[in-house]
Design a protein around this motif. Structure first.
Motif, PDB file in Angstrom:
ATOM      1  N   THR A   3      13.195 -12.840  -1.220  1.00  0.00           N
ATOM      2  CA  THR A   3      12.474 -11.633  -1.593  1.00  0.00           C
ATOM      3  C   THR A   3      11.874 -11.003  -0.347  1.00  0.00           C
ATOM      4  OG1 THR A   3      10.793 -10.805  -3.123  1.00  0.00           O
ATOM      5  CG2 THR A   3      10.367 -12.929  -2.126  1.00  0.00           C
ATOM      6  N   TRP A   4      11.880  -9.670  -0.285  1.00  0.00           N
ATOM      7  CA  TRP A   4      11.438  -8.945   0.897  1.00  0.00           C
ATOM      8  C   TRP A   4      10.523  -7.806   0.495  1.00  0.00           C
ATOM      9  CZ3 TRP A   4      12.865 -11.622   5.021  1.00  0.00           C
ATOM     10  CH2 TRP A   4      13.960 -12.473   4.885  1.00  0.00           C
ATOM     11  N   ALA A   5       9.501  -7.534   1.309  1.00  0.00           N
ATOM     12  CA  ALA A   5       8.508  -6.497   1.021  1.00  0.00           C
ATOM     13  C   ALA A   5       8.672  -5.314   1.963  1.00  0.00           C
ATOM     14  CB  ALA A   5       7.099  -7.063   1.168  1.00  0.00           C
ATOM     15  N   VAL A   6       8.942  -4.155   1.391  1.00  0.00           N
ATOM     16  CA  VAL A   6       8.945  -2.913   2.158  1.00  0.00           C
ATOM     17  C   VAL A   6       7.544  -2.333   1.984  1.00  0.00           C
ATOM     18  CG1 VAL A   6      10.060  -0.695   2.541  1.00  0.00           C
ATOM     19  CG2 VAL A   6      11.386  -2.608   1.608  1.00  0.00           C
ATOM     20  N   ILE A   7       6.679  -2.616   2.953  1.00  0.00           N
ATOM     21  CA  ILE A   7       5.278  -2.216   2.860  1.00  0.00           C
ATOM     22  C   ILE A   7       5.111  -0.866   3.546  1.00  0.00           C
ATOM     23  CG2 ILE A   7       2.889  -2.838   3.387  1.00  0.00           C
ATOM     24  CD1 ILE A   7       3.908  -5.781   3.592  1.00  0.00           C
ATOM     25  N   GLU A   8       4.639   0.099   2.775  1.00  0.00           N
ATOM     26  CA  GLU A   8       4.462   1.453   3.282  1.00  0.00           C
ATOM     27  C   GLU A   8       2.989   1.718   3.547  1.00  0.00           C
ATOM     28  OE1 GLU A   8       7.675   4.115   1.069  1.00  0.00           O
ATOM     29  OE2 GLU A   8       6.460   2.919  -0.325  1.00  0.00           O
ATOM     30  N   ASN A   9       2.726   2.406   4.664  1.00  0.00           N
ATOM     31  CA  ASN A   9       1.366   2.793   5.013  1.00  0.00           C
ATOM     32  C   ASN A   9       1.437   4.004   5.940  1.00  0.00           C
ATOM     33  OD1 ASN A   9      -1.438   2.637   5.099  1.00  0.00           O
ATOM     34  ND2 ASN A   9      -1.424   1.317   6.893  1.00  0.00           N
ATOM     35  N   GLU A  10       0.895   5.119   5.502  1.00  0.00           N
ATOM     36  CA  GLU A  10       0.856   6.345   6.298  1.00  0.00           C
ATOM     37  C   GLU A  10       2.241   6.739   6.807  1.00  0.00           C
ATOM     38  OE1 GLU A  10      -2.236   6.012   9.234  1.00  0.00           O
ATOM     39  OE2 GLU A  10      -3.737   5.527   7.723  1.00  0.00           O
ATOM     40  N   LYS A  11       3.218   6.749   5.911  1.00  0.00           N
ATOM     41  CA  LYS A  11       4.598   7.160   6.179  1.00  0.00           C
ATOM     42  C   LYS A  11       5.329   6.250   7.173  1.00  0.00           C
ATOM     43  CE  LYS A  11       3.713  11.922   5.000  1.00  0.00           C
ATOM     44  NZ  LYS A  11       3.773  13.308   5.376  1.00  0.00           N
ATOM     45  N   LYS A  12       4.824   5.038   7.335  1.00  0.00           N
ATOM     46  CA  LYS A  12       5.482   4.042   8.178  1.00  0.00           C
ATOM     47  C   LYS A  12       5.699   2.784   7.356  1.00  0.00           C
ATOM     48  CE  LYS A  12       3.881   5.806  12.557  1.00  0.00           C
ATOM     49  NZ  LYS A  12       3.289   5.493  13.843  1.00  0.00           N
ATOM     50  N   ILE A  13       6.627   1.949   7.837  1.00  0.00           N
ATOM     51  CA  ILE A  13       6.888   0.673   7.169  1.00  0.00           C
ATOM     52  C   ILE A  13       6.623  -0.464   8.150  1.00  0.00           C
ATOM     53  CG2 ILE A  13       8.530   1.560   5.485  1.00  0.00           C
ATOM     54  CD1 ILE A  13      10.767   0.499   7.359  1.00  0.00           C
ATOM     55  N   LEU A  14       6.271  -1.608   7.595  1.00  0.00           N
ATOM     56  CA  LEU A  14       5.964  -2.780   8.414  1.00  0.00           C
ATOM     57  C   LEU A  14       7.227  -3.593   8.664  1.00  0.00           C
ATOM     58  CD1 LEU A  14       3.845  -4.623   9.780  1.00  0.00           C
ATOM     59  CD2 LEU A  14       3.635  -5.802   7.571  1.00  0.00           C
ATOM     60  N   LEU A  15       7.473  -3.880   9.935  1.00  0.00           N
ATOM     61  CA  LEU A  15       8.533  -4.807  10.330  1.00  0.00           C
ATOM     62  C   LEU A  15       7.908  -5.946  11.111  1.00  0.00           C
ATOM     63  CD1 LEU A  15      11.351  -2.442  11.646  1.00  0.00           C
ATOM     64  CD2 LEU A  15      11.208  -3.550   9.418  1.00  0.00           C
ATOM     65  N   ILE A  16       8.470  -7.137  10.951  1.00  0.00           N
ATOM     66  CA  ILE A  16       8.054  -8.293  11.746  1.00  0.00           C
ATOM     67  C   ILE A  16       9.258  -8.790  12.532  1.00  0.00           C
ATOM     68  CG2 ILE A  16       6.160  -8.986  10.228  1.00  0.00           C
ATOM     69  CD1 ILE A  16       8.068 -11.100   9.024  1.00  0.00           C
ATOM     70  N   ARG A  17       8.979  -9.384  13.710  1.00  0.00           N
ATOM     71  CA  ARG A  17      10.058  -9.962  14.506  1.00  0.00           C
ATOM     72  C   ARG A  17      10.063 -11.462  14.300  1.00  0.00           C
ATOM     73  NH1 ARG A  17       9.968  -9.114  20.783  1.00  0.00           N
ATOM     74  NH2 ARG A  17       8.405 -10.745  20.559  1.00  0.00           N
ATOM     75  N   ARG A  18      11.218 -11.987  13.951  1.00  0.00           N
ATOM     76  CA  ARG A  18      11.366 -13.414  13.683  1.00  0.00           C
ATOM     77  C   ARG A  18      11.169 -14.206  14.974  1.00  0.00           C
ATOM     78  NH1 ARG A  18      13.375 -14.592   8.822  1.00  0.00           N
ATOM     79  NH2 ARG A  18      14.507 -16.414   9.544  1.00  0.00           N
ATOM     80  N   SER A  19      10.405 -15.295  14.893  1.00  0.00           N
ATOM     81  CA  SER A  19      10.070 -16.082  16.078  1.00  0.00           C
ATOM     82  C   SER A  19      11.252 -16.938  16.532  1.00  0.00           C
ATOM     83  CB  SER A  19       8.863 -16.978  15.804  1.00  0.00           C
ATOM     84  OG  SER A  19       9.253 -18.117  15.078  1.00  0.00           O
ATOM     85  N   LEU A  20      11.105 -17.492  17.712  1.00  0.00           N
ATOM     86  CA  LEU A  20      12.146 -18.354  18.282  1.00  0.00           C
ATOM     87  C   LEU A  20      12.366 -19.619  17.468  1.00  0.00           C
ATOM     88  CD1 LEU A  20      11.299 -18.027  22.078  1.00  0.00           C
ATOM     89  CD2 LEU A  20      13.173 -16.940  20.818  1.00  0.00           C
ATOM     90  N   LYS A  21      11.398 -19.978  16.632  1.00  0.00           N
ATOM     91  CA  LYS A  21      11.489 -21.196  15.819  1.00  0.00           C
ATOM     92  C   LYS A  21      12.246 -20.974  14.511  1.00  0.00           C
ATOM     93  CE  LYS A  21       7.165 -22.942  17.683  1.00  0.00           C
ATOM     94  NZ  LYS A  21       5.805 -23.359  17.404  1.00  0.00           N
TER      95      LYS A  21
END
Length: 138
Positions: A3-21
């Motif tokens: 499951t994945w969350a497309v989180i919207e805030n002020e016309k932008k979306i949140l992305l995270i970068r997957r860690s080396l682990k």
């Protein structure tokens, strides 16, 4: 299933970068992950966002289900929350305009991300490589 969350805030979306682990390290994605036994996809979405970013979200609406992946459109419960990343899973975050998503780096599951954001009426600027990955003609 995930499951994945497309989180919207002020016309932008949140992305995270997957860690080396993690698998697919260095790739950018929506917050999310696996669904536990006896957990609904929406419950998993809320839990995974909390675990990875420390954010509380609300108004999760299923946008699409693609190959066992559930994509939810979400909003922050409180606009003043601070992000605190779970560093063994993700090492950076960005709020990005969907039209500029390719500028951040490699996007995990770009074809799905494109489909999801397009279905949410976002326009994405695609380069030739992205068009090829997605399967669009130039």
């Amino acid at each position: 299933m995930a499951t994945w969350a497309v989180i919207e805030n002020e016309k932008k979306i949140l992305l995270i970068r997957r860690s080396l682990k993690t698998s697919r390290s260095g790739q950018w994605c929506f917050p999310g992950g696996g669904i536990k036994e006896n957990e609904s996809p929406e419950e998993a979405c809320i839990r995974e966002v909390k675990e990875e970013t420390s954010l509380d979200i609300k108004a999760c609406h299923l946008v699409a289900k693609i190959n066992g992946n559930n994509y939810f459109r979400c909003q922050l419960s409180d606009q003043n929350q601070k992000i605190c990343l779970k560093l063994d899973e993700c090492d950076e975050f960005l709020w990005v305009s969907p039209s500029k998503i390719l500028e951040v780096g490699t996007i995990m599951d770009l074809k799905n991300v494109y489909r999801i954001l397009s279905s949410m009426s976002y326009m994405i600027e695609l380069n030739d490589e992205a068009r090829q990955i997605i399967g669009l003609k130039n």
